[in-house]
Design a protein around this motif. Structure first.
Motif, PDB file in Angstrom:
ATOM      1  N   PHE A   1      12.343  -2.159   4.231  1.00 55.05           N
ATOM      2  CA  PHE A   1      11.633  -3.358   4.670  1.00 55.05           C
ATOM      3  C   PHE A   1      11.628  -4.464   3.611  1.00 55.05           C
ATOM      4  CE2 PHE A   1       9.916  -0.122   7.538  1.00 55.05           C
ATOM      5  CZ  PHE A   1      10.090  -0.767   8.761  1.00 55.05           C
ATOM      6  N   ASN A   2      12.536  -4.360   2.629  1.00 50.08           N
ATOM      7  CA  ASN A   2      12.756  -5.433   1.642  1.00 50.08           C
ATOM      8  C   ASN A   2      11.470  -5.845   0.925  1.00 50.08           C
ATOM      9  OD1 ASN A   2      15.579  -5.731   2.227  1.00 50.08           O
ATOM     10  ND2 ASN A   2      15.010  -6.816   4.109  1.00 50.08           N
ATOM     11  N   ASP A   3      10.792  -4.868   0.353  1.00 52.43           N
ATOM     12  CA  ASP A   3       9.569  -5.154  -0.408  1.00 52.43           C
ATOM     13  C   ASP A   3       9.953  -5.556  -1.833  1.00 52.43           C
ATOM     14  OD1 ASP A   3       7.125  -5.315  -1.592  1.00 52.43           O
ATOM     15  OD2 ASP A   3       6.501  -3.255  -1.163  1.00 52.43           O
ATOM     16  N   PHE A   4      10.216  -6.853  -2.029  1.00 50.66           N
ATOM     17  CA  PHE A   4      10.682  -7.331  -3.332  1.00 50.66           C
ATOM     18  C   PHE A   4       9.551  -7.526  -4.335  1.00 50.66           C
ATOM     19  CE2 PHE A   4      13.984  -9.019  -0.330  1.00 50.66           C
ATOM     20  CZ  PHE A   4      14.948  -8.085  -0.691  1.00 50.66           C
ATOM     21  N   THR A   5       8.329  -7.116  -3.962  1.00 51.34           N
ATOM     22  CA  THR A   5       7.265  -7.084  -4.965  1.00 51.34           C
ATOM     23  C   THR A   5       7.454  -5.901  -5.912  1.00 51.34           C
ATOM     24  OG1 THR A   5       5.778  -5.742  -3.607  1.00 51.34           O
ATOM     25  CG2 THR A   5       5.647  -8.145  -3.351  1.00 51.34           C
TER      26      THR A   5
ATOM     27  N   ILE B   1       9.914   8.987   0.310  1.00 48.65           N
ATOM     28  CA  ILE B   1       9.838   8.252   1.572  1.00 48.65           C
ATOM     29  C   ILE B   1       9.209   6.873   1.353  1.00 48.65           C
ATOM     30  CG2 ILE B   1       8.730   8.217   3.841  1.00 48.65           C
ATOM     31  CD1 ILE B   1       9.049  11.273   3.888  1.00 48.65           C
ATOM     32  N   ALA B   2       8.197   6.810   0.482  1.00 46.05           N
ATOM     33  CA  ALA B   2       7.550   5.524   0.193  1.00 46.05           C
ATOM     34  C   ALA B   2       8.532   4.545  -0.436  1.00 46.05           C
ATOM     35  CB  ALA B   2       6.350   5.746  -0.726  1.00 46.05           C
ATOM     36  N   LEU B   3       9.371   5.029  -1.367  1.00 47.84           N
ATOM     37  CA  LEU B   3      10.362   4.145  -1.985  1.00 47.84           C
ATOM     38  C   LEU B   3      11.420   3.734  -0.956  1.00 47.84           C
ATOM     39  CD1 LEU B   3      11.190   2.767  -4.606  1.00 47.84           C
ATOM     40  CD2 LEU B   3      12.598   4.765  -5.143  1.00 47.84           C
ATOM     41  N   GLY B   4      11.827   4.660  -0.095  1.00 52.02           N
ATOM     42  CA  GLY B   4      12.767   4.322   0.967  1.00 52.02           C
ATOM     43  C   GLY B   4      12.196   3.282   1.917  1.00 52.02           C
ATOM     44  N   TYR B   5      10.914   3.383   2.226  1.00 52.52           N
ATOM     45  CA  TYR B   5      10.243   2.395   3.079  1.00 52.52           C
ATOM     46  C   TYR B   5      10.301   1.012   2.433  1.00 52.52           C
ATOM     47  CZ  TYR B   5       6.432   0.218   5.764  1.00 52.52           C
ATOM     48  OH  TYR B   5       5.690  -0.620   6.549  1.00 52.52           O
TER      49      TYR B   5
ATOM     50  N   MET C   1       0.824  -1.211   0.000  1.00 53.25           N
ATOM     51  CA  MET C   1       0.000   0.000   0.000  1.00 53.25           C
ATOM     52  C   MET C   1       0.861   1.266   0.000  1.00 53.25           C
ATOM     53  SD  MET C   1      -3.099   0.945  -0.163  1.00 53.25           S
ATOM     54  CE  MET C   1      -3.971   2.493  -0.058  1.00 53.25           C
ATOM     55  N   THR C   2       2.018   1.179   0.679  1.00 51.08           N
ATOM     56  CA  THR C   2       2.907   2.344   0.715  1.00 51.08           C
ATOM     57  C   THR C   2       3.391   2.709  -0.679  1.00 51.08           C
ATOM     58  OG1 THR C   2       3.646   1.636   2.898  1.00 51.08           O
ATOM     59  CG2 THR C   2       4.966   3.293   1.792  1.00 51.08           C
ATOM     60  N   ALA C   3       3.719   1.691  -1.492  1.00 44.75           N
ATOM     61  CA  ALA C   3       4.181   1.955  -2.857  1.00 44.75           C
ATOM     62  C   ALA C   3       3.088   2.621  -3.680  1.00 44.75           C
ATOM     63  CB  ALA C   3       4.622   0.653  -3.512  1.00 44.75           C
ATOM     64  N   GLU C   4       1.835   2.184  -3.492  1.00 47.23           N
ATOM     65  CA  GLU C   4       0.727   2.801  -4.228  1.00 47.23           C
ATOM     66  C   GLU C   4       0.550   4.269  -3.835  1.00 47.23           C
ATOM     67  OE1 GLU C   4       0.745  -1.040  -5.311  1.00 47.23           O
ATOM     68  OE2 GLU C   4       0.654  -0.380  -3.220  1.00 47.23           O
ATOM     69  N   LEU C   5       0.770   4.547  -2.542  1.00 46.64           N
ATOM     70  CA  LEU C   5       0.703   5.939  -2.089  1.00 46.64           C
ATOM     71  C   LEU C   5       1.788   6.774  -2.773  1.00 46.64           C
ATOM     72  CD1 LEU C   5      -0.385   8.138  -0.181  1.00 46.64           C
ATOM     73  CD2 LEU C   5       1.237   7.317   1.550  1.00 46.64           C
ATOM     74  N   GLY C   6       3.016   6.228  -2.856  1.00 44.14           N
ATOM     75  CA  GLY C   6       4.089   6.935  -3.544  1.00 44.14           C
ATOM     76  C   GLY C   6       3.791   7.143  -5.011  1.00 44.14           C
TER      77      GLY C   6
ATOM     78  N   SER D   1      18.484  -4.410  -4.580  1.00 45.22           N
ATOM     79  CA  SER D   1      18.684  -4.598  -3.154  1.00 45.22           C
ATOM     80  C   SER D   1      18.661  -6.083  -2.827  1.00 45.22           C
ATOM     81  CB  SER D   1      17.602  -3.853  -2.354  1.00 45.22           C
ATOM     82  OG  SER D   1      17.880  -3.907  -0.971  1.00 45.22           O
ATOM     83  N   ASN D   2      18.918  -6.368  -1.548  1.00 45.58           N
ATOM     84  CA  ASN D   2      18.963  -7.738  -1.074  1.00 45.58           C
ATOM     85  C   ASN D   2      18.796  -7.703   0.437  1.00 45.58           C
ATOM     86  OD1 ASN D   2      20.734 -10.213  -0.021  1.00 45.58           O
ATOM     87  ND2 ASN D   2      19.962 -10.701  -2.060  1.00 45.58           N
TER      88      ASN D   2
END
Length: 658
Positions: free
Chosen positions: A63-67, A55-59, A1-6, A75-76
Motif C-alpha cells: 500500500f506504498n506506506d512511504f512513511t 506480513i506488516a512489512l508486506g502490507y 498502525m500496522t507498522a507499529e504492530l509489526g 519501493s515506488n
C-alpha cells in the motif's frame, strides 16, 4: 498502525527468544520437565510473532506506506506489485527480517517434528537456536529496524527498487539461499546440544543428519538460482564469476557437504565425532561470515546489501561469540569424544575422509581468495585474486573428488577385500575412458583437462549405474521390483552424485565450446554464431510499467530455416534513470542462444551487440537441482521416521542430571 504492530511483534519475539534460551537450559540442567517443555511452545510462538511482523512489512510495501524509511528507500508507486512484495527482502533491513523469520521457522520445525527426540536434547537444541535468535533480533532492532518512521517529513513517492533486483529471480533466490544459510543453525545447535549433554553417539547423528541435509538442499537450490539470475540478468553471459559474495555462499556449501558425509560415518560407525562437531561449527560460522561480508560495507558487489561499518562490527562480534563460545565448549568436551574403533585403508570410511579433506581444502582455497584482497585493502596493499587462482585449485580438486566419491560408494564399511574391490573397479575404468573420450570428441575438440573431466563424469555415472544394477539384482523378485525397494537414502545419494556429474559436464561444455561475438550491427546486418544466423531486423521504443526501453528484434535462422525471434532490450528506469540490459534468451536442452543489446554507436542506427552460443549451460543448473532433489529424497528415508523407545519422564530427568 500496522507498522507499529509489526515492530511490537519483533520486540515480543526478542523477549520470547530470551526465555527460550534460558528456561529450557535450566530445565535440562536440573531435570525439570516443566521448564524443558517450554521450549516447543516458545519456538512456535516466536514464529507466529515474526510472521505478523513480515506480513506488516508486506502490507506497508503493497500500500506504498512511504512513511517507513525502508519502504521509501526500496519501493515506488510505479513498481509492479510483485516486485513491491519481493522488495521486502530487496534491502538490508528487510532481508534481516526474512532471516530471523526463517530462523524462527526452523526452530518451530524442530519443535514440531522432533517428537521422537528426547526432551532434554530438544530443550538444548531450541535453547541454542534461541541464543542465535537473540543475536539477530538485537542486530535488527538496534541497528537495522525495517519499521523506522520518517515522520513528520516523508517523501510522497519512493526511491524505487534497484533495477537489478526487479526480476523474478529476486523473488525466489534470496529465500532459498537464506533457508540454507539459516538451516545450518540447526546442525550447529545439535552439535552444541550434544556437547552440553556429552552425548555424541550414532543416535545423535541420526537426529542431526536430516536437518543438515535439507538445509544443504535449500542452499544448493539458492546458489543455482543465483547463478541463473546472474547469467540472464547481468548481460555479460556468465554463470559464475568468483565474486566475493558468491564465494560467501559457496564456502558453507562446501563445508556443509563435508558435514553431511561426516554425519553418515558418525551414524553408521560412531566415528569422526569430533570432526563432525567441528564441521557443524565451521559451517554455521561460514554462514555468519557470509552475512558479515554482505552487510559490512567492505565489499563492492551487485550482491551486497549494506554499507555500514557499525553493522559489520556487530556481526563480527556476534561471529566471534558464536565461533569462540562453541569452540571453547568443544575444547572442554574433547576428551569424551575419543573412540577406539578403527577402519582399514581400503574402506568406505577412508574414502569419505578423503572427500572431506578435499572439500575442506576447497573451502580454505575460497576463503583465502576471498579474504586476502580485503586484508590487503586494510593494509593499503593492493592484492588482486581473480578467476585463474580459483580455477587452478578447483579443477584438480573436483576431479579427484569425483574419483573418490565413486570408490567410496562401491566400497564396504570398515574394510573391503582387495581382490573383491578390484573386480568391482577394473571393468569400470575402460568403460569410463571410452565414454569420456567419446564425449570429448566434439566439433573444435576438447583440451586434455576437459577430456579428463568427461572421463570422470563417465566414471561417476557408470559406477553408480553398476552399483544400482547389482543391488537390484541381489534383491528378491524382479529387477524392477528390486530397484523400487532400494532405500530413499540410497536413491538420494545416487541422484546427488549423478547431479554433480551433470553439473561438471555442463561446466566443461560451456567453458571449452562457448562461442562469443561482439559486433557492431545496423538493421539489415547478419552475424553467424554457432551455425545460427542472427539477422538484426529493427530497434524501436517500448514502454514498460516503470521504465522505457529500446527493443531490438533479431530473427534467428539455421540453414535457411526459421528458428526463433529474439527481443533484447536496453531499459532506462524512470525514477532513478538507471540504464539496464535485458538479454534475450532462447533456451535449449543442448545449448542456449543469447543476445544482449549494448550501447548505440556513433554511426546512425548502429548498436553494439553481443551474441553467444552456449552449449551445456542448462546442465549446470539441472545438475544442481538433481543434487538438491537427491538431498530431499534422502531426508524422507523411512529410517528418520522410526520412533525409538518412548522418552519417559524418568529417562529425561536422568539425562538432564547426567
Amino acid at each position: 498502525m500496522t507498522a507499529e504492530l509489526g515492530h511490537f511483534a519483533v520486540w515480543m519475539a526478542l523477549v520470547l527468544a530470551l526465555l527460550q534460551s534460558v528456561l529450557p537450559l535450566i530445565g535440562a540442567w536440573r531435570g525439570n520437565i516443566a521448564l524443558m517443555s517450554t521450549a516447543r511452545p516458545l519456538a512456535i510462538m516466536q514464529l507466529l510473532l515474526l510472521t505478523i511482523a513480515l506480513i506488516a512489512l508486506g502490507y506497508a510495501f503493497y500500500f506504498n506506506d512511504f512513511t517507513l524509511a525502508y519502504v521509501a528507500n526500496h519501493s515506488n508507486s510505479a513498481l509492479p506489485w510483485g516486485y513491491r512484495l519481493s522488495a521486502i527482502w530487496g534491502g538490508h533491513e528487510g532481508s534481516l527480517l526474512l532471516w530471523v523469520w526463517m530462523l524462527a521457522g526452523w526452530g518451530a520445525a524442530v519443535a514440531w517434528l522432533s517428537k521422537s527426540v528426547p526432551a532434554t536434547m530438544v530443550a538444548r537444541v531450541l535453547a541454542v537456536m534461541g541464543m542465535i535468535g537473540i543475536g539477530f533480533l538485537s542486530f535488527m532492532l538496534f541497528t537495522s529496524n525495517p519499521f523506522d518512521r520518517l515522520l513528520p517529513w516523508f517523501p510522497l513517492d519512493g526511491a524505487d527498487l534497484n533495477p537489478l533486483l526487479q526480476d523474478p529471480g529476486l523473488i525466489v533466490h534470496p529465500p532459498m539461499l537464506y533457508m540454507g544459510y539459516v538451516g545450518f543453525s540447526v546442525a550447529f545447535a545439535f552439535a552444541v546440544a550434544g556437547l552440553l549433554a556429552g552425548r555424541l553417539d550414532p543416535v545423535w547423528a541420526r537426529w542431526a543428519r536430516p536437518w543438515t541435509t535439507i538445509a544443504w538442499a535449500f542452499l544448493t537450490v539458492g546458489i543455482a538460482l543465483g547463478s541463473w539470475w546472474a547469467y540472464y540478468e547481468l548481460g555479460w553471459g556468465g554463470w559464475w564469476f568468483w565474486d566475493p559474495v558468491e564465494n560467501a555462499s559457496l564456502m558453507p556449501w562446501l563445508s556443509g557437504t563435508a558435514l553431511i558425509h561426516s554425519l553418515a560415518v558418525a551414524e553408521k560407525r560412531n566415528l569422526f565425532r569430533a570432526w563432525t562437531v567441528l564441521l557443524a561449527i565451521l559451517t554455521f560460522s561460514l554462514s555468519l561470515l557470509g552475512t558479515f561480508l554482505v552487510r559490512s560495507g567492505i565489499l563492492t558487489s551487485v550482491h551486497a546489501f549494506a554499507n555500514d561499518p557499525e553493522r559489520g562490527t556487530f556481526i563480527l562480534i556476534f561471529l566471534a561469540l558464536v565461533a569462540g563460545g562453541s569452540l571453547s565448549l568443544f575444547a572442554l568436551r574433547a576428551p569424551k569424544l575419543k573412540n577406539n574403533a578403527g577402519f582399514r585403508l581400503l574402506s568406505r570410511e577412508s574414502f569419505l575422509l578423503g572427500n572431506n579433506l578435499l572439500l575442506l581444502t576447497a573451502t580454505f582455497v575460497v576463503l583465502l581468495g576471498t579474504l586476502f584482497p580485503l586484508i590487503g585493502d586494510a593494509l593499503d596493499v593492493r592484492i588482486s585474486i581473480s578467476a585463474p587462482y580459483f580455477n587452478k585449485f578447483f579443477v584438480p580438486l573436483t576431479l579427484v573428488l569425483m574419483a573418490l566419491l565413486s570408490l567410496g560408494m562401491i566400497s564396504n564399511w570398515k574394510s573391503h577385500r582387495g581382490d573383491a574391490f578390484r573386480r568391482r573397479v577394473l571393468p569400470l575404468i575402460p568403460a569410463s575412458l571410452v565414454g569420456g573420450l567419446l564425449a570429448a570428441w566434439l566439433p573444435g575438440g576438447t583440451p586434455w583437462l576437459g577430456t579428463l573431466g568427461f572421463i570422470m563424469v563417465a566414471w561417476v555415472v557408470l559406477a553408480h549405474l553398476d552399483d544400482m544394477i547389482r543391488k537390484a539384482r541381489a534383491s528378491r523378485g524382479s529387477f524392477f521390483a528390486g530397484l523400487w525397494r532400494l532405500s530413499n537414502g540410497y536413491k538420494g545419494m545416487v541422484l546427488a552424485h549423478c547431479g554433480l556429474a551433470l553439473l561438471v559436464a555442463g561446466i566443461i561444455l560451456v567453458t571449452h565450446h562457448e562461442i562469443e561475438r561482439d559486433v557492431r550491427m545496423v538493421p539489415g546486418d547478419t552475424v553467424q554464431v554457432g551455425g545460427y544466423d542472427f539477422a538484426f531486423v529493427d530497434v524501436g521504443p517500448r514502454a514498460g510499467p516503470n521504465y522505457d526501453a529500446m527493443r531490438g528484434e533479431f530473427r534467428v535462422t539455421r540453414n535457411g530455416r526459421a528458428v526463433t525471434t529474439m527481443y533484447p532490450e536496453k531499459r532506462t528506469y524512470r525514477v532513478g534513470g538507471q540504464v539496464m540490459t535485458q538479454v534475450a534468451l532462447r533456451p535449449g536442452l543442448i545449448h542456449d542462444l543469447y543476445v544482449a543489446l549494448g550501447e548505440p554507436l556513433d554511426m546512425p542506427g548502429a548498436w553494439a551487440v553481443r551474441v553467444y552460443f552456449k552449449p551445456g549451460v542448462r546442465w549446470i543448473w539441472a545438475g544442481a537441482l538433481l543434487m538438491s532433489l537427491g538431498g530431499v529424497l534422502a531426508v524422507i528415508d523411512k529410517r528418520y521416521r522410526r520412533r525409538p523407545a518412548r522418552d519417559t519422564t524418568a529417562q529425561a530427568v536422568a539425562e538432564g542430571s547426567a
